[in-house]
Design a protein around this motif. Structure first.
Motif, mmCIF file in Angstrom:
data_model
loop_
_atom_site.group_PDB
_atom_site.id
_atom_site.type_symbol
_atom_site.label_atom_id
_atom_site.label_comp_id
_atom_site.label_asym_id
_atom_site.label_seq_id
_atom_site.Cartn_x
_atom_site.Cartn_y
_atom_site.Cartn_z
ATOM 1 N N THR A 52 -9.076 0.605 4.596
ATOM 2 C CA THR A 52 -10.264 0.522 4.354
ATOM 3 C C THR A 52 -11.237 0.112 5.394
ATOM 4 N N LEU A 53 -12.161 0.948 6.070
ATOM 5 C CA LEU A 53 -13.091 0.475 7.149
ATOM 6 C C LEU A 53 -14.182 1.518 6.830
ATOM 7 N N SER A 54 -15.374 1.071 7.274
ATOM 8 C CA SER A 54 -16.598 1.574 7.043
ATOM 9 C C SER A 54 -17.159 2.044 8.291
ATOM 10 N N LEU A 55 -17.313 3.346 8.636
ATOM 11 C CA LEU A 55 -17.821 4.067 9.865
ATOM 12 C C LEU A 55 -19.341 3.402 9.916
ATOM 13 N N GLU A 56 -20.070 3.199 8.958
ATOM 14 C CA GLU A 56 -21.235 2.658 9.025
ATOM 15 C C GLU A 56 -21.468 1.106 9.153
ATOM 16 N N ASP A 57 -20.703 0.327 8.609
ATOM 17 C CA ASP A 57 -20.744 -1.015 8.553
ATOM 18 C C ASP A 57 -19.787 -1.863 9.499
ATOM 19 N N SER A 58 -18.464 -1.366 9.620
ATOM 20 C CA SER A 58 -17.320 -1.918 10.450
ATOM 21 C C SER A 58 -17.816 -1.929 11.943
ATOM 22 N N PRO A 59 -17.725 -2.993 12.617
ATOM 23 C CA PRO A 59 -17.913 -2.904 13.959
ATOM 24 C C PRO A 59 -16.980 -2.430 14.958
ATOM 25 N N VAL A 60 -17.284 -1.597 16.059
ATOM 26 C CA VAL A 60 -16.461 -1.005 17.021
ATOM 27 C C VAL A 60 -15.203 -1.933 17.000
ATOM 28 N N PHE A 100 -15.881 6.990 19.321
ATOM 29 C CA PHE A 100 -15.529 7.137 20.798
ATOM 30 C C PHE A 100 -15.722 5.959 21.583
ATOM 31 N N ASP A 101 -16.499 5.092 21.164
ATOM 32 C CA ASP A 101 -16.465 3.742 21.801
ATOM 33 C C ASP A 101 -15.359 2.926 21.771
ATOM 34 N N ALA A 102 -14.754 3.013 20.462
ATOM 35 C CA ALA A 102 -13.778 2.058 20.189
ATOM 36 C C ALA A 102 -12.352 2.685 21.136
ATOM 37 N N ILE A 103 -12.431 4.114 21.100
ATOM 38 C CA ILE A 103 -11.085 4.453 22.064
ATOM 39 C C ILE A 103 -11.160 4.063 23.223
ATOM 40 N N GLU A 104 -12.674 4.020 23.778
ATOM 41 C CA GLU A 104 -12.662 3.780 25.330
ATOM 42 C C GLU A 104 -12.381 2.226 25.420
ATOM 43 N N ALA A 105 -12.573 1.538 24.395
ATOM 44 C CA ALA A 105 -12.272 -0.157 24.318
ATOM 45 C C ALA A 105 -10.713 -0.511 24.482
ATOM 46 N N VAL A 106 -9.940 0.619 24.043
ATOM 47 C CA VAL A 106 -8.499 0.288 23.781
ATOM 48 C C VAL A 106 -8.053 -0.161 25.382
ATOM 49 N N LYS A 107 -7.408 -1.204 25.277
ATOM 50 C CA LYS A 107 -6.780 -1.775 26.619
ATOM 51 C C LYS A 107 -5.318 -0.884 26.781
ATOM 52 N N GLY A 108 -4.938 -0.288 27.736
ATOM 53 C CA GLY A 108 -3.749 0.367 28.156
ATOM 54 C C GLY A 108 -3.987 1.695 27.611
ATOM 55 N N PRO A 109 -2.668 2.494 27.278
ATOM 56 C CA PRO A 109 -2.861 3.682 27.018
ATOM 57 C C PRO A 109 -3.898 4.105 25.874
ATOM 58 N N LYS A 110 -4.789 5.139 25.904
ATOM 59 C CA LYS A 110 -5.836 5.185 24.949
ATOM 60 C C LYS A 110 -5.170 6.345 24.268
ATOM 61 N N PRO A 111 -5.420 6.563 22.699
ATOM 62 C CA PRO A 111 -5.099 7.705 21.878
ATOM 63 C C PRO A 111 -5.839 8.864 22.378
ATOM 64 N N ARG A 112 -5.210 10.013 22.215
ATOM 65 C CA ARG A 112 -6.256 11.056 22.162
ATOM 66 C C ARG A 112 -7.114 11.523 20.987
ATOM 67 N N LEU A 113 -8.049 11.990 21.003
ATOM 68 C CA LEU A 113 -9.143 12.217 19.851
ATOM 69 C C LEU A 113 -8.903 14.073 19.478
ATOM 70 N N ILE A 114 -9.020 14.000 18.347
ATOM 71 C CA ILE A 114 -9.073 15.357 17.856
ATOM 72 C C ILE A 114 -10.247 15.483 16.979
ATOM 73 N N LEU A 115 -11.357 15.972 17.221
ATOM 74 C CA LEU A 115 -12.660 15.787 16.469
ATOM 75 C C LEU A 115 -12.823 17.193 15.757
ATOM 76 N N VAL A 116 -13.200 17.022 14.364
ATOM 77 C CA VAL A 116 -13.612 18.232 13.717
ATOM 78 C C VAL A 116 -14.976 18.233 13.633
ATOM 79 N N SER A 117 -15.611 19.386 14.114
ATOM 80 C CA SER A 117 -16.790 19.713 14.300
ATOM 81 C C SER A 117 -17.198 20.887 13.543
#
Length: 245
Positions: A52-60, A100-117
């Protein structure tokens, strides 16, 4: 069979997300992010672990912590038309940028992102060369019917397309239906007329879990007759994105 991956699905209780988890959950370790803890049973029933995390309320920073050590992040979240333009902007745009910002902030290898648009998310002044008159008319109708959704999906996709700190792929389905999977679709430089089943979209997303060679590509997909893997293979080999900016 590919090696097992650690996968996160953001927007885990969506119709496509639940189908995706069922498809990949037997081979990959899947964590599905939800905002309502009442949905935990549905997530577990789909072979995933609820978080459980909120895209609107949980921090990056909380999303970054979750993404540490993961291989793939799927973003399949959206306001779903509830809450008006303000909430659409908060989830479909603000939530996407938070990921996007959270992935950029990952230290070391960053996960790939697959976005549904969504198909036809673009600069309204840039009409794809392959559109026919019916496509242009349909595009105009959709932009009149759901302008906030299209606007904020476009702004999120445009932001992602300018990033190079991690690998990303965008899947852009047309109108969705709940029909059984056909296992086929029209993929890349498509028209706008045919709908596609949510199950076929989920199967395509599952195929992309192993496709690092799809990085930097936006892929249009609607109902059609090409086998999904064959269509994805051909699109990646061609290497021409469907996001025109």
């Amino acid at each position: 069979m590919s090696l097992s991956k650690k996968v996160i699905i953001v927007g885990g209780h969506g119709n496509v997300s639940l189908r995706l988890a069922r498809i990949i959950g037997s081979h990959h370790h899947v964590t599905s992010i939800i905002r309502n803890p009442e949905h935990e049973k549905d997530i577990k029933d789909a072979s995933a672990t609820p978080l459980t995390l909120s895209l609107e309320d949980s921090p990056v920073s909380e999303f970054t912590s979750v993404f540490e050590g993961k291989d793939v992040v799927y973003f399949s979240a959206g306001a779903g038309g509830s809450g008006g333009e303000e909430r659409t902007k908060a989830v479909d745009y603000g939530g996407a940028l938070k990921v996007f910002d959270a992935i950029e902030a990952v230290k070391g290898p960053k996960p790939r992102l697959i976005l549904v648009s969504a198909i036809d998310v673009r600069d309204p002044e840039k009409i794809p060369a392959h559109y026919n008159e019916a496509d242009i008319a349909r595009s105009k109708r959709m932009r009149g019917a759901i302008p906030a959704y299209i606007k904020w999906k476009y702004e999120a996709d445009k932001n992602l397309a300018a990033r190079n700190a991690f690998k990303w792929t965008i899947l852009r389905p047309g109108g969705l239906n709940n029909n059984p999977a056909k296992g086929t679709a029209s993929i890349g430089r498509t028209h706008l007329d045919e709908t596609i089943s949510r199950e076929d979209v989920a199967q395509t997303l599952a195929l992309l879990v192993d496709r690092e060679d799809a990085a930097g590509l936006a892929i249009d997909i609607i109902g059609g007759e090409t086998p999904l893997k064959e269509g994805i293979d051909a699109f990646i080999q061609k290497g021409e994105t469907d996001f025109l900016g």
